[in-house]
Design a protein around this motif. Structure first.
Motif, PDB file in Angstrom:
ATOM      1  N   SER A  86      75.753  57.695  74.618  1.00  0.00           N
ATOM      2  CA  SER A  86      75.352  56.657  73.676  1.00  0.00           C
ATOM      3  C   SER A  86      74.669  57.267  72.458  1.00  0.00           C
ATOM      4  O   SER A  86      74.885  56.830  71.319  1.00  0.00           O
ATOM      5  CB  SER A  86      74.419  55.662  74.368  1.00  0.00           C
ATOM      6  N   PHE A 111      76.365  51.954  77.650  1.00  0.00           N
ATOM      7  CA  PHE A 111      77.613  52.481  78.186  1.00  0.00           C
ATOM      8  C   PHE A 111      77.780  52.159  79.664  1.00  0.00           C
ATOM      9  O   PHE A 111      78.896  51.920  80.142  1.00  0.00           O
ATOM     10  CB  PHE A 111      77.656  53.989  77.957  1.00  0.00           C
ATOM     11  N   LEU A 140      84.319  52.263  77.443  1.00  0.00           N
ATOM     12  CA  LEU A 140      83.794  52.042  76.098  1.00  0.00           C
ATOM     13  C   LEU A 140      84.326  50.735  75.507  1.00  0.00           C
ATOM     14  O   LEU A 140      83.581  49.969  74.888  1.00  0.00           O
ATOM     15  CB  LEU A 140      84.155  53.217  75.195  1.00  0.00           C
TER      16      LEU A 140
END
Length: 382
Positions: free
Chosen positions: A251, A267, A295
């Protein structure tokens, strides 16, 4: 440990990369200017910390994490809850720091707990120029309101004294080794007992090898580079005791690349929806596709969460439209937007009313009770 950089010419990876790039771009653009951006950002911290434990195979209830963070536990905290709170504190520290701080050697040293006094983040700079670099400076500011902070400080001091005694004894044993044995180095004597640490598992070398992959990831699209770095983290396992740090570093990497700058991407929320067989597959292509899908799912769920919070905010503001200007209801709305669940004590502490007054505010606002019979009473946004 060596990591083989994959072949990124496969069409499946390219299509997954495009989808992930598009979802995260949409999420970042909306979260940066959304009316509930602040609540969305703080609320996601709790869900991502609980998601990190979910990925590791442990269950931590988000409501327990909220109360533990506010020092209002209704039961003794478990080991898993303590780890989840460490993830939460690490996320906040990364977010309040510079975008590239977490991936730097100094930032990684602080996150690993090696150099707490050398933190270059704004948290350390805001501590004041008159603070002394003693052992008590490692205690978080959030512990000041804890009624047991003094007792915990005494326990920490006792542990530190015991650790120094063990280090001295380890040094004496090193000097008494017969046959020309070498004395253990200072790094090995720093608490790395054989029962807790594997001397052959060089975390520093593995972490340095992982960081060497960052330039290669920078030549790729942000999401594809992040997926490669996370796959390398999973395969190399630089930190055994803090394996959850990999998701936070990914992240931070996306933030440093400018892909998601409005918040620290959650995430683990998307990663926990991916099946274990895909995340831990022996096929590198399957793993990369799984991380790219994670993602994309994170971006999709983030957009849905923004819409849900905005709808809840609109409905609650309709109830306080004709209230007096000094009403405590707007403060309660902001608290409900930033926490997955609130209790009467938490409302009383943040809003500045009594617990009886907190119950009246919750009832007047029409918040939904989210706890079952036999547990504490808590309210939130469904």
């Amino acid at each position: 440990m060596r990591y083989d950089i994959p072949d990124f010419t496969l069409q499946t990876q390219l299509s997954a990369t495009i989808e992930a790039e598009d979802r995260l771009a949409r999420l970042d653009e909306r979260a940066g200017r959304h009316p509930v951006a602040e609540g969305f950002r703080e609320r996601g911290q709790f869900f991502d910390a609980a998601g990190a434990l979910w990925v590791a195979g442990e269950l931590v209830h988000v409501e327990d994490l909220v109360l533990h963070d506010a020092h209002m536990d209704v039961r003794a905290p478990t080991h898993e809850l303590t780890i989840a709170h460490a993830v939460l504190r690490a996320r906040r520290r990364i977010w309040l720091s510079d975008p590239d701080w977490a991936l730097s050697p100094a930032g990684l040293a602080v996150l690993r707990g090696e150099q707490p006094a050398a933190d270059p983040s704004p948290i350390a700079r805001q501590a004041g120029a008159h603070s002394e670099p003693d052992e008590e400076s490692d205690v978080e500011d959030e512990d000041d309101d804890n009624p047991l902070s003094r007792e915990f400080a005494e326990i920490d001091a006792a542990i530190a004294r015991s650790q120094r005694l063990l280090d001295e004894q380890a040094g004496e044993r090193g000097e008494m080794v017969s046959g020309g044995g070498e004395r253990p180095s200072a790094e090995e004597a720093k608490g790395q007992l054989g029962l807790l640490f594997d001397d052959e598992w060089d975390e520093g070398a593995r972490l340095d090898a992982w960081r060497l992959l960052i330039p290669s990831a920078d030549r790729l699209p942000a999401c594809l580079g992040a997926a490669m770095l996370f796959d390398a983290w999973e395969q190399m396992e630089p930190l055994r005791r803090q394996h959850w740090l990999g998701g936070l570093l990914i992240s931070a990497y996306l933030r440093a690349r400018g892909k998601v700058t409005s918040h620290l991407l959650c995430f683990n929320i998307g990663l926990k929806t991916i099946r274990h067989e895909r995340r831990r597959s022996r096929d590198q292509e399957v793993r990369l596709r799984a991380f790219l899908d994670a993602l994309a799912l994170t971006g999709e769920q983030g957009l849905k969460e923004l819409d849900r919070l905005f709808l809840a905010k609109t409905q609650m503001e309709m109830r306080v439209r004709d209230r007096r200007s000094n009403s405590s209801l707007p403060a309660l709305i902001e608290l409900l937007l930033s926490r997955p669940i609130v209790s009467a004590g938490l409302v009383a502490h943040h809003v500045g009313v009594t617990q009886r007054g907190a119950l009246n505010l919750v009832r007047e606002l029409g918040a939904k009770e989210m706890t079952g019979r036999g547990r504490y009473r808590g309210w939130g946004i469904l």
